[in-house]
Structure formats: C-alpha cells, structure tokens
Design a protein around this motif. Structure first.
Motif, mmCIF file in Angstrom:
data_model
loop_
_atom_site.group_PDB
_atom_site.id
_atom_site.type_symbol
_atom_site.label_atom_id
_atom_site.label_comp_id
_atom_site.label_asym_id
_atom_site.label_seq_id
_atom_site.Cartn_x
_atom_site.Cartn_y
_atom_site.Cartn_z
ATOM 1 N N THR A 1 76.537 17.624 -81.588
ATOM 2 C CA THR A 1 75.927 17.768 -80.276
ATOM 3 C C THR A 1 75.783 19.255 -79.955
ATOM 4 N N SER A 2 75.106 19.560 -78.869
ATOM 5 C CA SER A 2 74.952 20.963 -78.483
ATOM 6 C C SER A 2 76.276 21.488 -77.929
ATOM 7 N N PRO A 3 76.625 22.729 -78.238
ATOM 8 C CA PRO A 3 77.864 23.295 -77.698
ATOM 9 C C PRO A 3 77.711 23.834 -76.271
ATOM 10 N N SER B 1 71.876 28.672 -71.146
ATOM 11 C CA SER B 1 71.524 28.831 -69.738
ATOM 12 C C SER B 1 72.779 28.960 -68.879
ATOM 13 N N GLU B 2 73.961 28.792 -69.498
ATOM 14 C CA GLU B 2 75.220 29.032 -68.811
ATOM 15 C C GLU B 2 76.281 29.430 -69.838
ATOM 16 N N GLY B 3 77.327 30.090 -69.381
ATOM 17 C CA GLY B 3 78.344 30.624 -70.290
ATOM 18 C C GLY B 3 79.543 29.721 -70.476
ATOM 19 N N TYR B 4 79.324 28.549 -70.999
ATOM 20 C CA TYR B 4 80.408 27.575 -71.192
ATOM 21 C C TYR B 4 80.177 26.875 -72.520
ATOM 22 N N VAL B 5 81.162 26.981 -73.420
ATOM 23 C CA VAL B 5 81.019 26.463 -74.777
ATOM 24 C C VAL B 5 81.995 25.314 -75.007
ATOM 25 N N VAL B 6 81.484 24.212 -75.550
ATOM 26 C CA VAL B 6 82.319 23.063 -75.895
ATOM 27 C C VAL B 6 82.138 22.738 -77.373
ATOM 28 N N SER B 7 83.025 21.928 -77.897
ATOM 29 C CA SER B 7 82.934 21.587 -79.316
ATOM 30 C C SER B 7 81.748 20.671 -79.589
ATOM 31 N N PRO B 8 80.971 20.977 -80.633
ATOM 32 C CA PRO B 8 79.850 20.114 -81.012
ATOM 33 C C PRO B 8 80.259 19.017 -81.995
ATOM 34 N N GLN C 1 94.247 23.514 -82.722
ATOM 35 C CA GLN C 1 94.032 22.442 -81.746
ATOM 36 C C GLN C 1 93.048 21.406 -82.278
ATOM 37 N N LYS C 2 93.361 20.135 -82.082
ATOM 38 C CA LYS C 2 92.440 19.050 -82.401
ATOM 39 C C LYS C 2 91.413 18.968 -81.283
ATOM 40 N N VAL C 3 90.150 18.845 -81.657
ATOM 41 C CA VAL C 3 89.084 18.789 -80.656
ATOM 42 C C VAL C 3 88.169 17.604 -80.910
ATOM 43 N N GLU C 4 87.535 17.170 -79.855
ATOM 44 C CA GLU C 4 86.493 16.151 -79.927
ATOM 45 C C GLU C 4 85.206 16.757 -79.388
ATOM 46 N N LYS C 5 84.106 16.062 -79.563
ATOM 47 C CA LYS C 5 82.862 16.542 -78.983
ATOM 48 C C LYS C 5 83.048 16.695 -77.478
ATOM 49 N N GLY C 6 82.691 17.857 -76.977
ATOM 50 C CA GLY C 6 82.809 18.106 -75.546
ATOM 51 C C GLY C 6 84.083 18.797 -75.126
ATOM 52 N N THR C 7 85.045 18.990 -76.045
ATOM 53 C CA THR C 7 86.273 19.705 -75.706
ATOM 54 C C THR C 7 85.949 21.165 -75.363
ATOM 55 N N PRO C 8 86.418 21.675 -74.210
ATOM 56 C CA PRO C 8 86.137 23.070 -73.849
ATOM 57 C C PRO C 8 86.719 24.046 -74.873
ATOM 58 N N LEU C 9 85.920 25.030 -75.281
ATOM 59 C CA LEU C 9 86.346 26.022 -76.269
ATOM 60 C C LEU C 9 86.408 27.441 -75.701
ATOM 61 N N MET C 10 85.372 27.818 -74.948
ATOM 62 C CA MET C 10 85.267 29.213 -74.521
ATOM 63 C C MET C 10 84.387 29.327 -73.274
ATOM 64 N N LYS C 11 84.728 30.275 -72.402
ATOM 65 C CA LYS C 11 83.848 30.676 -71.308
ATOM 66 C C LYS C 11 83.416 32.114 -71.554
ATOM 67 N N PHE C 12 82.201 32.444 -71.161
ATOM 68 C CA PHE C 12 81.759 33.831 -71.285
ATOM 69 C C PHE C 12 80.798 34.182 -70.166
ATOM 70 N N ASP C 13 80.756 35.454 -69.842
ATOM 71 C CA ASP C 13 79.892 35.966 -68.786
ATOM 72 C C ASP C 13 78.487 36.142 -69.366
ATOM 73 N N LEU C 14 77.632 35.183 -69.112
ATOM 74 C CA LEU C 14 76.294 35.186 -69.709
ATOM 75 C C LEU C 14 75.503 36.428 -69.327
ATOM 76 N N GLU C 15 75.572 36.831 -68.081
ATOM 77 C CA GLU C 15 74.808 38.002 -67.649
ATOM 78 C C GLU C 15 75.317 39.272 -68.319
ATOM 79 N N PRO D 1 75.412 19.461 -73.607
ATOM 80 C CA PRO D 1 76.448 19.010 -74.543
ATOM 81 C C PRO D 1 76.462 17.496 -74.785
ATOM 82 N N ASP D 2 75.730 16.759 -74.000
ATOM 83 C CA ASP D 2 75.633 15.308 -74.214
ATOM 84 C C ASP D 2 74.578 14.950 -75.257
ATOM 85 N N ASP D 3 73.750 15.930 -75.630
ATOM 86 C CA ASP D 3 72.629 15.656 -76.526
ATOM 87 C C ASP D 3 72.995 15.864 -77.992
#
Length: 278
Positions: free
Chosen positions: A134-136, A166-173, A222-236, A270-272
């Motif tokens: 899925t998309s991260p 379009s936003e600074g939030y990364v989840v596991s794909p 860490q064990k992760v599933e699709k959608g598990t939060p990984l990282m935040k970043f300041d997109l701007e 991230p749902d796609d």
C-alpha cells in the motif's frame, strides 16, 4: 542479507590506555581497504560522508578515482558531481563502508583486516508468494523513473514506486519487521513476511538535513503491519531544504522478485494498494 548489508562496525577512535600506552586494534574489512585504494587512497580524499545508499566524497583529483575498480568491488554506479565531487553507490552497505574508511584514515597504524561477515538469511519465512504494498503516505503515485535522482530513476539499487507527498506522515506499506532506521531518520528498511527487503527513503538529499524536521514513531526490531506509523516529518521544511520531497519505496533484493506491477495512479492514501510483487 539485509541485516548483513546494513551492519555497522563500532569504529570510534580508540582511547589510549595511559598505563600500557597501547591502542586497541580497529577492525576493518578488506573491501573497505580496497575501496579506499580505488578512491586514490587517503591523501586524495578531502571529505567523506554517506547517504543511505552511496558514499559522498570530495576529492583532490577525480582522475585518481578508479571507477572500474569500484564497480569490480560491487558498486553499480559511480557519479561525478561538480569539479571535485564523487558519489559511489554501494546500496545499504555505504554507511558501514564510510565508517570503516574513516577509521582507516584516522588510525592507519591500528587497523586490522577482518573477514567480511557472511550474508545472513533474514529471519523470516520466504513464502515465494505475492506481496501487495500500500502507499506509505497521502500523495501522488509516481514511477521511479520520474524521481529526480539517478540512483532511484535508473533503478540502481532496486525497483518499486515513488510518492509525491501531500502530508508529512509515513506508515508501513507492508507487514514485516523494521530492520533498520537510519540515524538521520530520513530512511528506514523493513523485511516483509515473504523475505522482501523494502527501503523507504523520504525525499531526495534529505540526509543533509541531519534529522531536522523528522520524528521517529517506530523502532528497529518492531513488528509492523500495513498502516503502522513509522515517521513524521515537516513537509514544508523538506521542500525548502532538500532537493525534493518525493519519497521512494524500493525492493532492494530484486533477485527474489519475478515481476512487479504498479496498480495505482494519481492521488493515493495509505488505504490504497499500489504495487504487486511476485
């Protein structure tokens, strides 16, 4: 194998034992010694650093860099940047090689050559089946050839897809285990349940930000599933300070892949589902 590639030696400059007046031996691999020679030896290097996949150097004379030898040593590409810049691609081994080369340059009399660690199999079951990623993040799906960096665009370290966020939030794909998070938090690696080694690289040249604007939401092992939060970043901030905010998702062990296909286009969340790997 990914664990072997990303393994880093503890190569801080040893302290001197004042009583015995001896220094501890610094272990380095023969490969690091040979890479340094191919770069024209220590006297040809002004500065050395590494991004997640490549050595970044400033040298005194680019003509002394033996590109053929570097490729013989496993580099899929050597690039000249400006008048004195050299970038040597070694995949996820680059960071460890940088540390070893620095240790050789700083402690030439104390280094001892050790055998390279044998590649270890990932501690997951290799099903040989189908993996759907899925998309991260939220953003626009892109082909890797659209990424403004030859390393990814020419698929030197693997294949996959990219997202213009379009936003600074990364989840596991994918579902799997976090194998490594790089010190600057701009990239991380996950080994999937089927044994795929997946690299998530946030932006282009974000290593130069030295971690500013990045917040870790996960940990190595860490064990992760699709959608598990990984990282935040300041997109701007990334858009302002880095070459690009485009984020790459790359399978680095392509020898395990029969084929892959991007199945999404345009805007994604991230749902796609975006990529099928077989």
């Amino acid at each position: 194998m990914f664990y072997w590639l990303i393994k880093k030696f503890n190569l801080k400059t040893p302290g001197r034992d004042e009583e015995e007046n001896e220094k501890a031996a610094v272990p380095v691999t023969e490969k690091a010694m040979e890479v340094l020679k191919a770069l024209g030896n220590a006297e040809n290097i002004k500065a050395i650093d590494a991004c997640i996949t490549r050595l970044r150097l400033e040298v005194y004379d680019t003509k002394k860099v033996d590109k053929k030898r570097l490729k013989d040593l496993g580099s899929p590409g050597v690039m000249e940047v400006g008048a004195t810049g050299i970038q040597v691609i070694f995949g996820t081994a680059a960071e460890g090689l940088k540390d070893e080369i620095k240790a050789i340059m700083e402690n030439p009399q104390e280094v001892t050559v050790v055998e390279s660690a044998a590649p270890a199999e990932a501690a997951v079951e290799r099903t040989g089946g189908e993996t759907v990623m899925t998309s991260p993040m939220k953003g626009k799906i892109l082909d890797l050839t659209e990424v403004p960096d030859a390393l990814f665009a020419e698929k030197m370290i693997g294949d996959g897809f990219a997202v213009e966020p379009s936003e600074g939030y990364v989840v596991s794909p994918v579902t799997g285990e976090i194998a490594h998070i790089f010190e600057t938090n701009h990239a991380l690696a996950i080994i999937t349940e089927s044994g795929l080694e997946v690299l998530i690289h946030i932006g282009i040249d974000t290593v130069k930000m030295e971690g500013r604007g990045f917040t870790r939401l996960s940990e190595i092992g860490q064990k992760v599933e699709k959608g598990t939060p990984l990282m935040k970043f300041d997109l701007e901030l990334v858009k302002k300070e880095a070459k690009s905010s485009i984020t790459e998702v790359v399978v680095t062990n392509m020898d395990k892949v029969k084929d892959m296909k991007i199945i999404a286009s345009g805007d994604v969340t991230p749902d796609d589902e975006v990529l099928i790997v077989r």
